[in-house]
Design a protein around this motif. Structure first.
Motif, mmCIF file in Angstrom:
data_model
loop_
_atom_site.group_PDB
_atom_site.id
_atom_site.type_symbol
_atom_site.label_atom_id
_atom_site.label_comp_id
_atom_site.label_asym_id
_atom_site.label_seq_id
_atom_site.Cartn_x
_atom_site.Cartn_y
_atom_site.Cartn_z
ATOM 1 N N THR A 2 43.420 35.773 40.452
ATOM 2 C CA THR A 2 44.301 34.416 40.590
ATOM 3 C C THR A 2 43.697 33.460 41.487
ATOM 4 O O THR A 2 43.631 32.408 41.479
ATOM 5 N N GLU A 3 43.157 34.191 42.677
ATOM 6 C CA GLU A 3 42.375 33.483 43.951
ATOM 7 C C GLU A 3 41.051 32.935 43.513
ATOM 8 O O GLU A 3 40.537 32.061 44.347
ATOM 9 N N GLU A 5 37.930 30.732 42.117
ATOM 10 C CA GLU A 5 37.912 29.615 41.818
ATOM 11 C C GLU A 5 36.668 29.715 40.540
ATOM 12 O O GLU A 5 35.482 30.233 41.397
ATOM 13 N N LYS A 7 34.225 28.120 38.875
ATOM 14 C CA LYS A 7 32.773 27.675 39.233
ATOM 15 C C LYS A 7 32.282 28.227 40.540
ATOM 16 O O LYS A 7 31.025 28.575 40.704
ATOM 17 N N ARG A 8 33.141 28.281 41.407
ATOM 18 C CA ARG A 8 32.540 28.706 42.858
ATOM 19 C C ARG A 8 32.247 30.332 42.649
ATOM 20 O O ARG A 8 30.912 30.575 43.143
ATOM 21 N N HIS A 348 35.487 31.143 31.238
ATOM 22 C CA HIS A 348 34.573 30.316 32.144
ATOM 23 C C HIS A 348 33.158 30.722 31.914
ATOM 24 O O HIS A 348 32.849 32.025 32.000
ATOM 25 N N ARG A 421 39.156 35.927 32.317
ATOM 26 C CA ARG A 421 40.121 36.336 33.158
ATOM 27 C C ARG A 421 41.459 36.800 32.437
ATOM 28 O O ARG A 421 41.549 36.448 31.551
#
Length: 421
Positions: A2-3, A5, A7-8, A348, A421
């Motif tokens: 959940t933490e 990001e 794109k990062r 993603h 995810r």
């Protein structure tokens, strides 16, 4: 998860994959023995200047030479001259660079050593048309190949027969000096003879093979080029040519190594990683649709892999030009992928060329997720129409989806990373 990001996370995966192909880290362990005579360096490709700089740091004896890279990709070197030329369309600077490389290896003896630094992009950077042909002819060949949808192996079979430097001819010009080629592979399957059309590494493709490829893909080449291909003078040297005896080829970086590094980084961040293949070829939009089907299956049914998972693949797809839009093979792959996962949550993706440039714009590729097509629709963009018109760059630019890391200094083909995810 959940933490994370997305794109990062995906950007970090790309950077680790590129770092695994950094010539400064890989070149030192592949150096040849020093010769009794001179050491001459030649090279071509988008990462050739960085390879030259790394070689200068690692080599503790005298050397000199010349390499050519794409405009804007130069790196500072003290002993090796760095030239710049146009990519993907050859220009006059590339002609001068080809002459400079051939001049650098002329008149060498058996005690001399040539170190060839070769990576992706060298084909366009080394135009060198045979007698009777012009730079315009070679540009026409290049444009026809890029628009044909032919795989890289077929493209290079044609290119090397319309050149005085490709297909092993640069190494032949260096004879009787020994040639050691240090190669960063951007070719599916890592055949070194196909990287930059093999200026120092011949392959088996014959003149007859080149003619069959031209016919099979319906390429429209200038009459002078076809006349040349139909003469024995077009034949490239064969691998068993005695001038290549004693030469060596060393693969210093490849997609396979970079994908393994990317997978390790994903696991370090707590995400299982699966490598589909490092040598996927085919039409970019078709490959994108297949990857989308796999991602949908994982997202909705937890098969064939359980989520969370990072799905990785490499290789080099092709784009058959149907219109004159803006784009590249990675952005076209990803637009087809985005259409295939439209409305699917938790997916993603990043598709990017590891050299930092996808096509002729300044982006390496793009990002997409299950809401990308909806965002395009809101921005007045018809994603299907953009894909049909080879206009993926415009589509992703409209939704701030482009990935622009800048030149990386290496090139091990494309990286596709899909996070479910």
């Amino acid at each position: 998860m959940t933490e994370l990001e997305p794109k990062r996370f995906l950007t970090s995966i790309f950077r680790v994959a590129v770092a695994a192909a950094d010539p400064e880290l890989t070149i030192r362990s592949h150096l040849p023995e020093k010769p009794k005579g001179r050491t001459i360096v030649v090279g071509a490709g988008k990462g050739a200047a960085q390879m030259a700089a790394a070689l200068e740091k690692a080599w503790d004896g005298p050397l000199d030479g010349v390499v050519v890279t794409r405009y804007g990709y130069a790196a500072p070197c003290e002993r090796i001259r760095v030239l710049e030329a146009s990519h993907p369309v050859p220009d006059e600077a590339g002609l001068a660079a080809s002459r400079a490389l051939l001049d650098a290896v002329s008149g060498l003896g058996a005690d001399d050593l040539v170190i060839a630094l070769v990576c992706g992009g060298g084909s366009a950077l080394l135009p060198s048309p045979p007698q009777g042909l012009t730079l315009a002819d070679e540009i026409a060949v290049n444009e026809a190949l890029l628009a044909s949808g032919a795989p890289i192996s077929a493209m290079n079979a044609v290119r090397k027969h319309v050149s005085t430097i490709k297909g092993g001819r640069l190494a032949a010009a260096a004879h009787p000096a020994r040639v050691v080629s240090l190669i960063v592979s951007d070719i599916p399957g890592d055949n070194p003879a196909l990287v930059a059309s093999g200026p120092t590494v011949p392959d088996e493709a014959s003149r007859e093979d080149a003619l069959m490829i031209v016919a099979a893909y319906g390429m429209k080449l200038p009459d002078a080029v076809m006349a040349h291909l139909n003469t024995p003078q077009a034949a490239a040297p064969r691998p068993d040519d005695k001038r290549f005896a004693g030469n060596q080829v060393r693969l210093i970086a490849s997609a396979a190594v970079s994908l393994e590094a990317a997978a390790d980084e994903a696991r370090r961040q707590g995400v299982e990683a699966i490598i589909l293949s490092d040598s996927i070829e085919g039409e970019a939009r078709d490959v994108g649709s297949v990857h989308a089907a796999i991602a949908r299956e994982v997202a909705t049914r937890d098969r064939p892999f359980r989520k969370p998972v990072l799905i990785l693949s490499g290789g080099e797809t092709t784009v058959t030009l149907r219109a004159r839009g803006k784009g590249g093979r990675n952005s076209e792959f990803l637009l087809a992928f985005a259409l295939g996962i439209d409305g699917v949550s938790g997916v993603h993706a990043l598709a990017a060329d590891t050299d930092g440039i996808d096509g002729s714009e300044d982006n390496a590729g793009a990002f997409a997720d299950g809401e990308t097509v909806m965002r395009m629709r809101t921005a007045g963009i018809d994603a299907k129409a953009m894909l049909a018109g080879n206009n993926a760059w415009t589509a992703f630019n409209a939704v701030d989806g482009l990935f622009v890391p800048g030149p990386t200094g290496t090139n091990v083909n494309d990286l596709r990373a899909i996070l479910v995810r």
